[in-house]
Structures are given as C-alpha cells and as structure tokens.
Design a protein around this motif. Structure first.
Motif, PDB file in Angstrom:
ATOM      1  N   UNK A 124       0.816  -1.238   0.000  1.00  0.00           N
ATOM      2  CA  UNK A 124       0.000   0.000   0.000  1.00  0.00           C
ATOM      3  C   UNK A 124       0.848   1.286   0.000  1.00  0.00           C
ATOM      4  N   UNK A 125       2.112   1.180   0.425  1.00  0.00           N
ATOM      5  CA  UNK A 125       3.008   2.359   0.372  1.00  0.00           C
ATOM      6  C   UNK A 125       3.372   2.658  -1.080  1.00  0.00           C
ATOM      7  N   UNK A 126       3.388   1.591  -1.896  1.00  0.00           N
ATOM      8  CA  UNK A 126       3.898   1.756  -3.268  1.00  0.00           C
ATOM      9  C   UNK A 126       2.797   2.090  -4.279  1.00  0.00           C
ATOM     10  N   UNK A 127       1.606   1.482  -4.110  1.00  0.00           N
ATOM     11  CA  UNK A 127       0.488   1.770  -5.022  1.00  0.00           C
ATOM     12  C   UNK A 127      -0.842   1.485  -4.337  1.00  0.00           C
ATOM     13  N   UNK A 128      -1.927   1.924  -4.957  1.00  0.00           N
ATOM     14  CA  UNK A 128      -3.251   1.812  -4.355  1.00  0.00           C
ATOM     15  C   UNK A 128      -3.601   0.352  -4.096  1.00  0.00           C
ATOM     16  N   UNK A 129      -3.816   0.016  -2.828  1.00  0.00           N
ATOM     17  CA  UNK A 129      -4.138  -1.373  -2.470  1.00  0.00           C
ATOM     18  C   UNK A 129      -5.365  -1.399  -1.565  1.00  0.00           C
ATOM     19  N   UNK A 130      -6.346  -2.202  -1.943  1.00  0.00           N
ATOM     20  CA  UNK A 130      -7.528  -2.388  -1.092  1.00  0.00           C
ATOM     21  C   UNK A 130      -7.332  -3.653  -0.259  1.00  0.00           C
ATOM     22  N   UNK A 131      -7.250  -3.554   1.065  1.00  0.00           N
ATOM     23  CA  UNK A 131      -7.002  -4.742   1.907  1.00  0.00           C
ATOM     24  C   UNK A 131      -8.296  -5.517   2.177  1.00  0.00           C
ATOM     25  N   UNK A 132      -8.937  -5.991   1.118  1.00  0.00           N
ATOM     26  CA  UNK A 132     -10.279  -6.586   1.254  1.00  0.00           C
ATOM     27  C   UNK A 132     -10.435  -7.843   0.414  1.00  0.00           C
ATOM     28  N   UNK A 133     -11.471  -8.616   0.752  1.00  0.00           N
ATOM     29  CA  UNK A 133     -11.868  -9.747  -0.087  1.00  0.00           C
ATOM     30  C   UNK A 133     -12.582  -9.199  -1.325  1.00  0.00           C
ATOM     31  N   UNK A 134     -12.398  -9.886  -2.445  1.00  0.00           N
ATOM     32  CA  UNK A 134     -13.058  -9.474  -3.682  1.00  0.00           C
ATOM     33  C   UNK A 134     -14.564  -9.727  -3.568  1.00  0.00           C
ATOM     34  N   UNK A 135     -15.381  -8.710  -3.875  1.00  0.00           N
ATOM     35  CA  UNK A 135     -16.834  -8.858  -3.763  1.00  0.00           C
ATOM     36  C   UNK A 135     -17.506  -7.768  -4.601  1.00  0.00           C
ATOM     37  N   UNK A 136     -18.827  -7.888  -4.771  1.00  0.00           N
ATOM     38  CA  UNK A 136     -19.567  -6.868  -5.531  1.00  0.00           C
ATOM     39  C   UNK A 136     -19.510  -5.527  -4.794  1.00  0.00           C
ATOM     40  N   UNK A 137     -19.564  -5.625  -3.463  1.00  0.00           N
ATOM     41  CA  UNK A 137     -19.546  -4.398  -2.656  1.00  0.00           C
ATOM     42  C   UNK A 137     -18.231  -3.645  -2.884  1.00  0.00           C
ATOM     43  N   UNK A 138     -17.133  -4.422  -2.876  1.00  0.00           N
ATOM     44  CA  UNK A 138     -15.822  -3.788  -3.083  1.00  0.00           C
ATOM     45  C   UNK A 138     -15.726  -3.226  -4.504  1.00  0.00           C
ATOM     46  N   UNK A 139     -16.198  -3.987  -5.494  1.00  0.00           N
ATOM     47  CA  UNK A 139     -16.144  -3.521  -6.884  1.00  0.00           C
ATOM     48  C   UNK A 139     -16.893  -2.189  -7.015  1.00  0.00           C
ATOM     49  N   UNK A 140     -18.055  -2.085  -6.352  1.00  0.00           N
ATOM     50  CA  UNK A 140     -18.842  -0.847  -6.437  1.00  0.00           C
ATOM     51  C   UNK A 140     -18.101   0.302  -5.772  1.00  0.00           C
ATOM     52  N   UNK A 141     -17.411  -0.004  -4.679  1.00  0.00           N
ATOM     53  CA  UNK A 141     -16.647   1.036  -3.963  1.00  0.00           C
ATOM     54  C   UNK A 141     -15.499   1.539  -4.859  1.00  0.00           C
ATOM     55  N   UNK A 142     -14.783   0.596  -5.496  1.00  0.00           N
ATOM     56  CA  UNK A 142     -13.622   0.979  -6.313  1.00  0.00           C
ATOM     57  C   UNK A 142     -14.054   1.777  -7.546  1.00  0.00           C
ATOM     58  N   UNK A 143     -15.113   1.293  -8.212  1.00  0.00           N
ATOM     59  CA  UNK A 143     -15.459   1.867  -9.513  1.00  0.00           C
ATOM     60  C   UNK A 143     -16.669   2.802  -9.469  1.00  0.00           C
ATOM     61  N   UNK A 144     -16.980   3.300  -8.282  1.00  0.00           N
ATOM     62  CA  UNK A 144     -18.128   4.196  -8.144  1.00  0.00           C
ATOM     63  C   UNK A 144     -17.936   5.445  -9.006  1.00  0.00           C
ATOM     64  N   UNK A 145     -16.707   6.004  -8.919  1.00  0.00           N
ATOM     65  CA  UNK A 145     -16.462   7.236  -9.688  1.00  0.00           C
ATOM     66  C   UNK A 145     -15.445   7.033 -10.802  1.00  0.00           C
TER      67      UNK A 145
END
Ligand code: DWN
Length: 396
Positions: A124-145
């Motif tokens: 996460x220091x080097x590039x954008x990292x989401x510390x999460x399990x892959x899911x629809x909720x996470x996909x919506x959070x990442x690609x909302x905007x």
C-alpha cells in the motif's frame, strides 16, 4: 451434480505454519476432511466442503510470490505483454500478494486487491491497495467514480474463492466494455497428466479446465475467448475472458485446448476415478522409497515448505520419522513447523549442508531453478526425491 472421487484424509490448513511444536500449540490445530468432487453438469472440479476464507487469508499469510526467480520473471513477462498488446489505462489485480505482477505497471494506473493484511501493508506504500476480499460491494466502492478496468488480472486467486457467482458478477461490473480479464491458475490438464494431487488443498477450492471456466463465466454476461498454457506451478493456464459482446474472436488456441480436454475426458467422471487410483499408488511408492532410505540410514530433508507438501505429508503421514527438517527461503516460514506433521523449517543456509543425502522436492514446480541453485549438492552425490509426474529419485 457433484460426485466425490478423491479422499485426501484429514488435513490442516496449508498456510497454518506453527510457531511452536509444544502441546498447547498442537492442541489448537484445526483439521478438516479434504475430499475432491467433480460436477457432472458444469465440469467443475472442486474441494467438496470448502473452508471459510476468513480463516485462511489472515494477517499471517506466509506465501510470498516474489520468492522465486521463475515467478518474478514470468510475471514481468506477462505484464509487459499485456501492456504492449492492450495499452490499458487501468489495470486491476485480484489477489496481488506482494505485488510481484502489478509492480511492473506505472503506479498511476494500478489498483491492487489483497485480503491478507500483512501483504496489503507491504504494497500500500507503493500503489493503491484495497485490503479486502473481492466482492460486488468492493467492486462498487472501487469503480463508483473512476473509469472501469481495461485489464483485470488474477493469478492463483480465483481458484481460491468458493463463491464464483459473486466473483464473476463483480468482475463483469468492473470490466470496461472492451476490457480483458486474465485468470491464471494451475490447470486441470496438468494435474491429471502429472498426477500432481498436491495441487488440492484447502485454498485450491477449484482446479479449473477451460471447459469449466467457459461454462462458469457465460452465466454472467462474460465469454472465454482465448487460453495460453504456461509452465509455472507445474503447468498453468491463462484464461482470457471478455464481456459477451466485446470484439474479441474465439481463438484457435482455445478450440485446440478444448479439444485436448475432451480427448483427455476431463468432462467424464471415470477420468477422475482412475486418477484417484493413481494417487493411492503414488502414496504407496513414495512411502516405500522413504522406508528403504531410512533403513540404510540416509538423511532426508524436504526442499521448500510449500502448501502442496502439506497435502503430501498429511496424506502420506510423512513426519520426522522420515524427514529431519524442511528448508525454505521465506523468512516468515523459517523457525516454524509444518502444518499437521510438525516438521521444523530452517533456512537453506542452515539446512542444505554436507550431511544431507536426499531432499524431497516439496517445490517440484521449481525443479529447474532449484537444480541450478543446488549444483554443489548434486555434484557431491546429493539426490532429490519427487512424486511428480512419477515417484522417482533424481538425477538418475
Ligand atoms: O496458489 C498458491 C500458490 C501459487 O502459492 C497458494 N495458495 C500458496 C502457494 O502454494 P505453494 O506453497 O505450494 O507454492 P510454491 O510457489 O510452490 O512455493 C514454493 C516455496 O518454496 C516457497 O515457500 C519458496 C520456497 N523456495 C525455496 O525455499 N527455494 C522456492 C524456491 C524456488 C527455492 O529455490
């Protein structure tokens, strides 16, 4: 309909390297029954009763994909190829581990998803990292905007996620209209050809064929259009997937792999019943070799504290009766004990000394790299024992 074909007995979690072998630690060790099934409708080969992912992908995840030169080179090569071929504006990786693949792209365009906190903290220091399990909720959070991903890459991860519906729906949502998803995992063709039953453990919920992936994705407005065989992990397959109406044509490579899979009868239950018989024979032969060598007082160690060897050691009941210790380059495995059979793990510097007569190839998938590295061991008469594709001693 799921039909069981292989029973690999009571197994611990492959990642559960123990900090100590005292009775208090051992009394808390978790075991489950590992059996493998074939679905006669969609041709998926899977762990019959998968373990809860929350207990597997914790902040103590041991595997570092960067540990081998082979993998560093392979990931850099595919990253460069994808960059050249698709010129992606956004690249996302699901299961980015220590960043070995995604670090090859400009950090401005990358998104990493990694549920193991210790690994996510590394990148996460080097590039954008989401510390999460892959899911629809996470996909919506990442690609909302932000704009959708032109490349979604995932090596040795999709096979680890029990819920394929959620996984592919989230991928379909995240992919740009002409984007490409690449799924790389050990291939079922190689597992059957090489009798590499140790590709089955708690984390490998699925061992995919192109036939099965094709069936799985088409329910979610996705389409398998190409495949690429690679040597990594003893024979893997890269599956190239796009949205159903994207412009990519089905390749000849895909048609020929599907034909090969049908010829190998990866769509028939009998194939897996025969495989199960070969697995039992492999166990018998491996134990015969270990017993014979111990009778002549040979010192045997194991090379690479792999997750795969968790399956072999616990299925064959190989413990310190046969193997003095295991060597591994990964710092956070050294000083620990192997899951289930509790064999100590040492650094190669400590363990690969002149007293060793035989080394079991736990990391058989890196045989070339290891043989190159261990020239001195081989020169002085040291031998390796392997069970893939057949039980034998190397070099002859
Ligand atoms: O999918 C998965 C694969 C890709 O990686 C996992 N769920 C977890 C892990 O499985 P594995 O442990 O069976 O993978 P490897 O990559 O075969 O592990 C090799 C191990 O051997 C590493 O711990 C590093 C070690 N090693 C070593 O000690 N000396 C490797 C090489 C090449 C060496 O020279």
């Amino acid at each position: 309909m799921k039909k069981k074909f292989l029973n690999l007995d009571k197994q611990p979690l492959a990642n559960s390297f123990l900090p100590s072998s005292d009775s208090k630690t051992l009394s808390k060790e978790f075991f489950y029954n590992l059996s493998i099934s074939f679905d006669t409708i969609n041709y998926l080969v899977s762990v019959t009763d998968p373990v809860n992912p929350k207990s597997q992908y914790t902040d103590k995840y041991a595997h570092r994909a960067s540990e081998s030169l082979t993998m560093r080179k392979a990931f850099s090569k595919i990253a460069n190829k994808l960059e050249k071929k698709y010129s992606p504006k956004i690249v996302m990786e699901i299961g980015s581990n220590d960043g070995v693949f995604i670090k090859n792209f400009s950090k401005k365009k990358v998104i990493a998803v990694e549920p193991c906190r210790n690994l996510a903290n590394l990148t996460k220091q080097k590039f954008k990292t989401y510390p999460d399990f892959w899911s629809k909720k996470l996909a919506k959070k990442i690609f909302k905007k932000s704009r959708k991903a032109d490349i979604i890459f995932s090596a040795n991860t999709i096979s680890h996620i029990p819920n394929l519906k959620e996984t592919f729906e989230a991928i379909e949502f995240s992919l740009s209209d002409n984007g490409v998803m690449i799924i790389e995992d050990p291939s079922l063709l190689s597992v059957i050809k090489n009798n590499s039953y140790d590709q089955f453990y708690d984390e490998h919920v699925y061992v995919f064929s192109a036939l099965a992936i094709s069936n799985a994705v088409e329910k979610y407005n996705l389409r398998l259009f190409d495949v690429e065989k690679t040597d990594t992990h003893g024979g893997s397959m890269r599956h190239y997937i796009c949205k159903k109406h994207a412009s990519y044509r089905t390749t000849i490579r895909l048609k020929s792999v599907i034909n090969e899979e049908k010829k190998m009868k990866l769509n028939k239950f009998t194939t897996f019943k025969k495989f199960s018989k070969r697995v039992k024979e492999s166990r018998k032969k491996l134990l015969q070799i270990f017993k014979k060598l111990k009778l002549s007082n040979k010192k045997i160690i194991s090379y690479g504290a792999t997750y795969k060897s968790t399956t072999v050691f616990n299925y064959c009941k190989i413990n310190q009766r046969y193997i003095d210790y295991v060597t591994d380059t990964t710092l956070n495995k050294q000083g620990k004990f192997t899951p289930g059979q509790h064999i100590p793990i040492l650094s190669p510097e400590k363990g690969m000394n002149s007293s060793v007569d035989y080394a079991f190839l736990g990391a058989w998938n890196f045989k070339k790299e290891i043989f190159k590295k261990e020239k001195d061991f081989i020169r002085r008469g040291g031998k390796f024992i392997t069970h893939v594709p057949k039980v034998k001693i190397l070099p002859k």
